[in-house]
Design an enzyme around this catalytic site. Sequence first.
Site, mmCIF file in Angstrom:
data_model
loop_
_atom_site.group_PDB
_atom_site.id
_atom_site.type_symbol
_atom_site.label_atom_id
_atom_site.label_comp_id
_atom_site.label_asym_id
_atom_site.label_seq_id
_atom_site.Cartn_x
_atom_site.Cartn_y
_atom_site.Cartn_z
ATOM 1 N N HIS A 39 -5.400 -14.547 9.177
ATOM 2 C CA HIS A 39 -4.612 -13.393 9.622
ATOM 3 C C HIS A 39 -5.435 -12.159 9.951
ATOM 4 O O HIS A 39 -4.935 -11.047 9.941
ATOM 5 C CB HIS A 39 -3.571 -13.058 8.561
ATOM 6 N N PRO B 1 0.801 -1.214 0.000
ATOM 7 C CA PRO B 1 0.000 0.000 0.000
ATOM 8 C C PRO B 1 0.827 1.253 0.000
ATOM 9 O O PRO B 1 1.504 1.579 0.954
ATOM 10 C CB PRO B 1 -0.792 -0.134 1.279
ATOM 11 N N GLU B 2 0.768 1.949 -1.094
ATOM 12 C CA GLU B 2 1.393 3.266 -1.169
ATOM 13 C C GLU B 2 0.227 4.234 -1.300
ATOM 14 O O GLU B 2 -0.922 3.810 -1.207
ATOM 15 C CB GLU B 2 2.324 3.345 -2.393
ATOM 16 N N ARG C 14 1.713 -10.287 7.620
ATOM 17 C CA ARG C 14 3.039 -9.977 8.178
ATOM 18 C C ARG C 14 2.998 -9.074 9.407
ATOM 19 O O ARG C 14 3.989 -8.940 10.109
ATOM 20 C CB ARG C 14 3.908 -9.343 7.083
#
Length: 301
Positions: free
Chosen positions: A107, A2-3, A126
């Site tokens: 997750h 995600p930018e 992560r």
Amino acid sequence: MPELPEVETVVRGLRRSIPGRTILSVRLGKMDFIDNPVALEMHLPGRRIESVERFGKFMLLRLSAVIAGERVASDDNGDAAAASLLVHLGMTGQLAPSAAAEPAGKHTHVYLTLDDGRELRYTDPRRFGRMAYLTEAQLAAELTAFGADPLLVGAEEFATRIRSRNSRIKALLLDQTVLRGVGNIYADESLWRAKIHPTRVGNRLSVKETETLRKVLQDILKKAIVMRGSSISDFLDANGEPGEYQRRHRAYGREGERCYRCKTTIRRAIVAGRSSYFCPKCQPEPRRRKRKPSRARAKKS
DNA sequence: CGTTGAACCTGTTTGC
DNA sequence: TGCAAACAGGTTCAAC
């Protein structure tokens, strides 16, 4: 993943159905990416989500002040005043609403039960993301360290921020205190378009070069937003949809393929600690700088 | 100041 | 097939 364009895409998606909803309860799985888990459990229930904003790569869920009488503000912690839930997606974060009955993935670590039968869920394999409940004062303090908005920054400010630094342009574009929101993909894409090698040093770029870079960066970010971001392997927006901008990548991820402009093979090198893709012909490597003229005796060369 | 490498954590892809 | 290494959209921090 995600930018700025991807975060903006998620924010726009959330804005369609989240504002106006009240958070009824909070459920947490792993919480090592949450600043203060207890604060979420304590202060989110009962709050209405007023709006969803983006600041660089951060998402901000603006929360209502606690209604008087609902919960008396007998303390001076400020926990009755307006506040925000700050969310950073890290590399693999996802924030999306789903029916409460929908089974969640392995997750998914944050569940915010809403007053319409849905749950706003945060999923992040992560866990490089971040979540924090912040008062207005804490939020203000949190955001001061960040640089200019790449979509709004003017020619003069951009040139100054870049040309006053002795770092490589790739490092400067990724530095969130210089510009907020640019990440590895859009840094490489804009450098390719501006024909600037990633190891060029900021203070050695001409005004013309920085202005070209600013313009192509803004153009790329705007187009990427229109195309709902880049999905390389797993980016999904608030509706579970992938973006399309990866189809427009000209440098990022194209090692070994041919440059769209000159057919030269795109190369990959580590710059500023990150994989950097560039055309060795269109983006000429700068002449190696001589080391400091340290006249302080160095034995010699 | 600026650079590099490691660390954080999990999953997927690549190479032998 | 199997296993290990390399790599991934980000940020931070120690060491030089």
